[in-house]
Write a protein that holds these residues in place. Structure first.
Motif, mmCIF file in Angstrom:
data_model
loop_
_atom_site.group_PDB
_atom_site.id
_atom_site.type_symbol
_atom_site.label_atom_id
_atom_site.label_comp_id
_atom_site.label_asym_id
_atom_site.label_seq_id
_atom_site.Cartn_x
_atom_site.Cartn_y
_atom_site.Cartn_z
ATOM 1 N N MET A 114 0.804 -1.077 -0.052
ATOM 2 C CA MET A 114 -0.083 -0.020 -0.027
ATOM 3 C C MET A 114 0.837 1.225 -0.038
ATOM 4 O O MET A 114 1.836 1.173 0.467
ATOM 5 C CB MET A 114 -1.055 0.035 1.229
ATOM 6 C CG MET A 114 -2.028 -0.968 1.223
ATOM 7 S SD MET A 114 -2.905 -0.791 2.507
ATOM 8 C CE MET A 114 -4.401 -1.904 2.053
ATOM 9 N N ASP A 262 -4.225 4.335 -5.030
ATOM 10 C CA ASP A 262 -4.756 3.049 -4.560
ATOM 11 C C ASP A 262 -3.674 1.992 -4.703
ATOM 12 O O ASP A 262 -3.227 2.047 -5.830
ATOM 13 C CB ASP A 262 -6.017 2.741 -5.137
ATOM 14 C CG ASP A 262 -7.454 3.488 -4.421
ATOM 15 O OD1 ASP A 262 -7.204 3.821 -3.423
ATOM 16 O OD2 ASP A 262 -8.121 3.680 -5.321
ATOM 17 N N PRO A 263 -3.618 0.880 -3.949
ATOM 18 C CA PRO A 263 -4.319 0.955 -2.541
ATOM 19 C C PRO A 263 -3.725 1.869 -1.453
ATOM 20 O O PRO A 263 -2.406 1.885 -1.381
ATOM 21 C CB PRO A 263 -4.332 -0.387 -2.129
ATOM 22 C CG PRO A 263 -2.919 -0.938 -2.860
ATOM 23 C CD PRO A 263 -2.696 -0.101 -4.005
ATOM 24 N N HIS A 264 -4.386 2.416 -0.517
ATOM 25 C CA HIS A 264 -3.691 3.150 0.617
ATOM 26 C C HIS A 264 -4.645 2.872 1.980
ATOM 27 O O HIS A 264 -5.825 2.748 1.633
ATOM 28 C CB HIS A 264 -3.777 4.498 0.371
ATOM 29 C CG HIS A 264 -4.901 5.088 0.101
ATOM 30 N ND1 HIS A 264 -5.405 5.591 -1.274
ATOM 31 C CD2 HIS A 264 -5.961 5.702 0.776
ATOM 32 C CE1 HIS A 264 -6.707 6.083 -1.161
ATOM 33 N NE2 HIS A 264 -6.939 6.221 0.130
ATOM 34 N N THR A 281 -6.911 11.190 5.657
ATOM 35 C CA THR A 281 -6.463 10.465 4.437
ATOM 36 C C THR A 281 -6.381 11.217 3.360
ATOM 37 O O THR A 281 -5.437 11.288 2.416
ATOM 38 C CB THR A 281 -7.390 9.375 4.250
ATOM 39 O OG1 THR A 281 -7.653 8.339 5.492
ATOM 40 C CG2 THR A 281 -6.736 8.201 3.258
ATOM 41 N N ASP A 282 -7.439 11.988 3.241
ATOM 42 C CA ASP A 282 -7.695 12.901 1.879
ATOM 43 C C ASP A 282 -7.320 14.445 2.155
ATOM 44 O O ASP A 282 -7.901 15.113 1.197
ATOM 45 C CB ASP A 282 -8.949 12.590 1.194
ATOM 46 C CG ASP A 282 -8.905 11.258 0.860
ATOM 47 O OD1 ASP A 282 -8.234 10.586 0.264
ATOM 48 O OD2 ASP A 282 -10.233 10.464 1.157
#
Length: 414
Positions: A114, A262-264, A281-282
């Protein structure tokens, strides 16, 4: 919560973009005006080129069991949701495993393939780009920053070397209360480098240039602007062309927005208006930029660390300058030009909302350590340091990764 262990599985490279920041070393100590005689300059032997991990070349079963138990114990004690650890020891084998969850909502396991936001490990890339410009004769280490970037208070007396070595005296914008309030109120907003510098330059210098060492993200933002001015490229494009691509770091990038490949995993933090746990996260990493906004993964960092330690992108004399690590007021810890020395390890750590990272190697041995944590909710110490210390006590007891608790985001995020 039981901590499940996931071992390495290969993943095709995805285009990386996306996010992150911050800190590294705590405790800004008073140091001499220049590195004293005997200051460590580490000559690193070449490290084997990057290759896919061989599942048959694992560390011995006894060591693996001890590492599994130690990491699991730290996770339970510190409340870590998930952690990926890569440890490569030539002649002994590799250890590449993930524990815990990538997402607490559905319990999806964290996996070694990831992407992650790597915070201040970004500084190693930015300073490398500056040192490459030095090698090309386009920048002088002892040039004043005013030659390249205007509007810096006392910029005619602050040198490129002092910025890279964290000895400029310029205040850290991430310690400014107005900046912290703005970021906390809207972590999705975009900041320009000049806006970040505005927060810093609203305060007088903390000390005269080169008087002592003090960690400041302002330094690296200025170096990012220098790279753009001299190269005529955006920092993201320049790093991609001159640093990432030559080493095949296809999963590493400096994002220009909040996209996260992705993936994360989700990144958990308490950097919120009311101190509650939220996901970062964002969030837009523009506030980190040259100081901490790079995204990478375990395998790319495995490839980056040996190149950083042995200076394969730099001329030998320039690498020697980089590795003149001077004391920072913490026993066993020193800082060079965008690189830290911690009980023999050379590299950097990073911490920003939701993510913590260690990327370091032992010079002359080829030993590489990478730690990626999807939380920065520290309980009695940096989460990445807790994991790194537990791993190195077992694997390299003569060289233990041990940093004091890092400053919180911006100096005081709680």
């Amino acid at each position: 919560m039981p901590f499940t262990r996931t071992t390495f599985t290969a993943r095709r490279a995805l285009p990386a973009c996306a996010a992150a920041l911050l800190l590294v070393l705590a405790g800004a100590g008073t140091t001499p005006a220049a590195p004293p005689p005997g200051t460590a300059t580490v000559a690193a032997a070449p490290v084997p080129d990057r290759a896919e991990p061989d599942p048959q070349a694992a560390l011995d079963a006894g060591t693996v069991a001890r590492l599994d138990a130690a990491i699991t114990a730290v996770m339970k004690e510190a409340g870590i949701p998930g952690v990926s650890v890569g440890l490569w020891i030539p002649g002994r084998g590799a250890y590449v495993s993930s524990f815990g969850v990538a997402d607490r909502r559905d319990g999806a396991p964290l996996k070694p393939d990831m992407y992650s936001r790597i915070g201040s490990v970004t500084k190693t890339f930015t300073v490398t780009a500056v040192l490459q410009l030095v090698d090309r004769g386009l920048v002088g280490l002892d040039d004043p920053i005013a030659k390249y970037v205007d509007g810096v208070p006392g910029g005619e007396h602050v040198t490129v070397r002092q910025l890279a070595a964290m000895r400029s005296g310029l205040p850290d914008y991430t310690s400014d209360p107005k900046f912290l309030d703005a970021l906390r109120a809207d972590p999705h907003r975009a900041f320009t480098p000049r806006q970040l510098l505005g927060y810093a330059f609203a305060h007088p210098p903390d000390f005269a240039p080169n008087a002592r060492w003090e960690y400041s993200n302002t330094n690296t933002v200025l170096l990012g602007l220098l790279v753009e001015k001299v190269s005529g490229q955006s920092l993201a494009a320049h790093l991609r062309e001159r640093v990432f691509a030559p080493l095949g770091l296809d999963s590493t990038s400096l994002p220009t927005g909040s996209a996260f490949p992705d993936p994360h995993p989700q990144g958990y933090t308490t950097f919120s208006p009311d101190g509650s746990v939220v996901t970062a996260t964002d969030w837009n990493p523009s506030w980190a930029w040259a100081a901490g906004a790079v995204v990478s993964d375990l395998e790319d960092l495995r490839a980056w660390v040996p190149a950083l330690v042995d200076g394969r992108l730099l001329e030998p004399a320039t690498q020697a300058e980089r590795l003149r690590t001077a004391p920072v007021g913490v026993p066993g810890v020193g800082y060079g030009l965008g690189i830290a020395r911690v009980d023999g390890w050379l590299g950097h750590n990073g911490e920003l909302p939701g993510y913590e990272t260690i990327a370091a190697g032992l010079p002359g041995s080829g030993v590489t350590l990478v730690v990626l944590v999807n939380s920065d909710i520290d309980r009695g110490g940096s989460l990445s340091t807790l994991v790194g210390r537990a791993v190195t006590r077992i694997a390299t007891p003569e060289h233990v990764w041990n940093l004091p608790s890092p400053s919180q985001v911006g100096g005081d995020r709680r």
